[in-house]
Design a protein around this motif. Sequence first.
Motif, mmCIF file in Angstrom:
data_model
loop_
_atom_site.group_PDB
_atom_site.id
_atom_site.type_symbol
_atom_site.label_atom_id
_atom_site.label_comp_id
_atom_site.label_asym_id
_atom_site.label_seq_id
_atom_site.Cartn_x
_atom_site.Cartn_y
_atom_site.Cartn_z
ATOM 1 N N MET A 1 21.460 39.845 13.492
ATOM 2 C CA MET A 1 22.223 39.991 14.710
ATOM 3 C C MET A 1 22.173 41.428 15.201
ATOM 4 O O MET A 1 22.107 41.653 16.389
ATOM 5 C CB MET A 1 23.639 39.523 14.441
ATOM 6 C CG MET A 1 24.574 39.860 15.530
ATOM 7 S SD MET A 1 25.268 38.374 16.213
ATOM 8 C CE MET A 1 26.441 39.088 17.256
ATOM 9 N N HIS A 2 22.246 42.337 14.239
ATOM 10 C CA HIS A 2 22.191 43.748 14.605
ATOM 11 C C HIS A 2 20.859 44.079 15.276
ATOM 12 O O HIS A 2 20.802 44.865 16.205
ATOM 13 C CB HIS A 2 22.429 44.600 13.366
ATOM 14 C CG HIS A 2 22.409 46.071 13.641
ATOM 15 N ND1 HIS A 2 23.116 46.638 14.663
ATOM 16 C CD2 HIS A 2 21.760 47.094 13.032
ATOM 17 C CE1 HIS A 2 22.889 47.940 14.677
ATOM 18 N NE2 HIS A 2 22.070 48.238 13.689
ATOM 19 N N ASN A 3 19.791 43.472 14.813
ATOM 20 C CA ASN A 3 18.465 43.684 15.373
ATOM 21 C C ASN A 3 18.382 43.155 16.802
ATOM 22 O O ASN A 3 17.765 43.757 17.670
ATOM 23 C CB ASN A 3 17.421 43.015 14.483
ATOM 24 C CG ASN A 3 16.030 43.522 14.792
ATOM 25 O OD1 ASN A 3 15.887 44.564 15.417
ATOM 26 N ND2 ASN A 3 15.041 42.795 14.343
ATOM 27 N N ASP A 4 19.020 42.025 17.069
ATOM 28 C CA ASP A 4 19.037 41.465 18.424
ATOM 29 C C ASP A 4 19.785 42.396 19.378
ATOM 30 O O ASP A 4 19.400 42.550 20.536
ATOM 31 C CB ASP A 4 19.700 40.079 18.430
ATOM 32 C CG ASP A 4 18.846 39.023 17.740
ATOM 33 O OD1 ASP A 4 17.618 39.243 17.644
ATOM 34 O OD2 ASP A 4 19.410 38.011 17.313
ATOM 35 N N TRP A 5 20.881 42.953 18.902
ATOM 36 C CA TRP A 5 21.673 43.873 19.734
ATOM 37 C C TRP A 5 20.856 45.117 20.076
ATOM 38 O O TRP A 5 20.863 45.588 21.213
ATOM 39 C CB TRP A 5 22.959 44.243 18.999
ATOM 40 C CG TRP A 5 23.870 45.136 19.820
ATOM 41 C CD1 TRP A 5 24.119 46.438 19.586
ATOM 42 C CD2 TRP A 5 24.595 44.782 20.969
ATOM 43 N NE1 TRP A 5 24.968 46.932 20.514
ATOM 44 C CE2 TRP A 5 25.288 45.914 21.410
ATOM 45 C CE3 TRP A 5 24.758 43.603 21.694
ATOM 46 C CZ2 TRP A 5 26.120 45.928 22.521
ATOM 47 C CZ3 TRP A 5 25.595 43.625 22.807
ATOM 48 C CH2 TRP A 5 26.245 44.769 23.197
ATOM 49 N N ALA A 7 17.572 45.346 20.282
ATOM 50 C CA ALA A 7 16.522 44.941 21.226
ATOM 51 C C ALA A 7 17.112 44.780 22.628
ATOM 52 O O ALA A 7 16.486 45.175 23.630
ATOM 53 C CB ALA A 7 15.859 43.647 20.760
ATOM 54 N N PHE A 8 18.311 44.195 22.695
ATOM 55 C CA PHE A 8 18.977 44.027 23.993
ATOM 56 C C PHE A 8 19.259 45.387 24.632
ATOM 57 O O PHE A 8 19.011 45.581 25.826
ATOM 58 C CB PHE A 8 20.278 43.234 23.801
ATOM 59 C CG PHE A 8 21.110 43.180 25.040
ATOM 60 C CD1 PHE A 8 22.245 43.961 25.164
ATOM 61 C CD2 PHE A 8 20.750 42.357 26.100
ATOM 62 C CE1 PHE A 8 23.011 43.926 26.315
ATOM 63 C CE2 PHE A 8 21.503 42.320 27.256
ATOM 64 C CZ PHE A 8 22.647 43.105 27.370
ATOM 65 N N THR A 10 17.738 48.249 24.094
ATOM 66 C CA THR A 10 16.466 48.876 24.457
ATOM 67 C C THR A 10 15.941 48.299 25.762
ATOM 68 O O THR A 10 15.510 49.033 26.658
ATOM 69 C CB THR A 10 15.426 48.677 23.337
ATOM 70 O OG1 THR A 10 15.927 49.253 22.128
ATOM 71 C CG2 THR A 10 14.105 49.318 23.696
#
Length: 124
Positions: A1-5, A7-8, A10
Amino acid sequence: MHNDWGAFMTALANHLLELIFAVLVAYAVSLRNRFTAWLNARTTAAQRETLHKLATEAAALAESMMGGGAGALKLDKAIKYVSDRAATLGIKVSEQSIRAAIEKAVLDYKAQIKGGTAVAKTEQ
């Protein structure tokens, strides 16, 4: 989830930078257009000023060379003088504009000679 945040964020930052860049480009184009219009207006005003000076020279030259009378011939000589000088200076102007400037110069001269006041300088 942290990775999705991440990417969002960026992607959001990239889109915001693209939007800011687009606004800056539009502003730069607007400034360029305003500067071009201003420069064209100044050039035109400078060219009109030069045309009026050339017309005054031409009227004086024709009068001194030919004296009284021969109005049509003097006008033709004055038009040729202004046309040649304007072309030398890189100013493109119609014969009608040249004639109008010469006629104004002659009227101003006649007003001064008769003790009147010269015709006011045309709006530029």
